[in-house]
Scaffold this motif. Sequence first.
Motif, mmCIF file in Angstrom:
data_model
loop_
_atom_site.group_PDB
_atom_site.id
_atom_site.type_symbol
_atom_site.label_atom_id
_atom_site.label_comp_id
_atom_site.label_asym_id
_atom_site.label_seq_id
_atom_site.Cartn_x
_atom_site.Cartn_y
_atom_site.Cartn_z
ATOM 1 N N GLU A 50 -5.656 -11.475 5.906
ATOM 2 C CA GLU A 50 -5.984 -12.492 5.107
ATOM 3 C C GLU A 50 -4.820 -13.198 4.637
ATOM 4 O O GLU A 50 -4.715 -14.564 4.356
ATOM 5 N N ASN A 63 0.966 -1.190 0.045
ATOM 6 C CA ASN A 63 -0.021 0.064 -0.067
ATOM 7 C C ASN A 63 0.999 1.302 -0.037
ATOM 8 O O ASN A 63 1.942 1.342 0.647
ATOM 9 N N PHE A 90 1.230 -3.333 4.390
ATOM 10 C CA PHE A 90 -0.112 -3.796 3.944
ATOM 11 C C PHE A 90 -1.509 -3.291 4.673
ATOM 12 O O PHE A 90 -1.275 -2.775 5.824
ATOM 13 N N GLU A 135 -5.980 -6.988 4.687
ATOM 14 C CA GLU A 135 -5.011 -7.564 3.631
ATOM 15 C C GLU A 135 -4.069 -8.453 4.295
ATOM 16 O O GLU A 135 -4.050 -9.524 3.868
#
Length: 161
Positions: free
Chosen positions: A141, A7, A134, A138
């Motif tokens: 997961e 990100n 991240f 996300e």
Amino acid sequence: MEFKNVNEKIKKKWFISRLIFLVILAIGYINAILFIPKDVFGLYLGAVILYSILILLQIVNTFIFPKLQYKKYLYLIKEDEIVFYHGIIFIESVVIPMVQIQDIGFSQGPIELALGIASLDISTAGSNHYIAGFKKEEVEELVNNVKERIKKLVTDKNKGE
């Protein structure tokens, strides 16, 4: 499969962290100017020169390097390994086989928490690695996905024995 960037908020995290260090250096510089006697064997001049160089380097590190660093901050999660590239001048490549992962999770420091990002933390017998940047959802997961892959690899290995 293709390498991905994390990100973009990671650039803000790097900027804020480095800005905090820059402020600390500036406070040291001000203290050197105000409190070191000017007639002590070049100590004053040496401190001023040293702090000036450190502040200049930290300004470059704070305002320029996060953009350059982000371009070379890449990861790839394959079926049997995690590959991670990072660096600006010296680029490091890290390959972590899934079967060597002993622990995987995520962490958030105060700056990451405020930005809504987290770091993927990977421990192997020989070292610890982390990939920052991240989104929290996300990375949760991703951790679950990697744990499932590790279970599958271990189960498949045990069936083969």
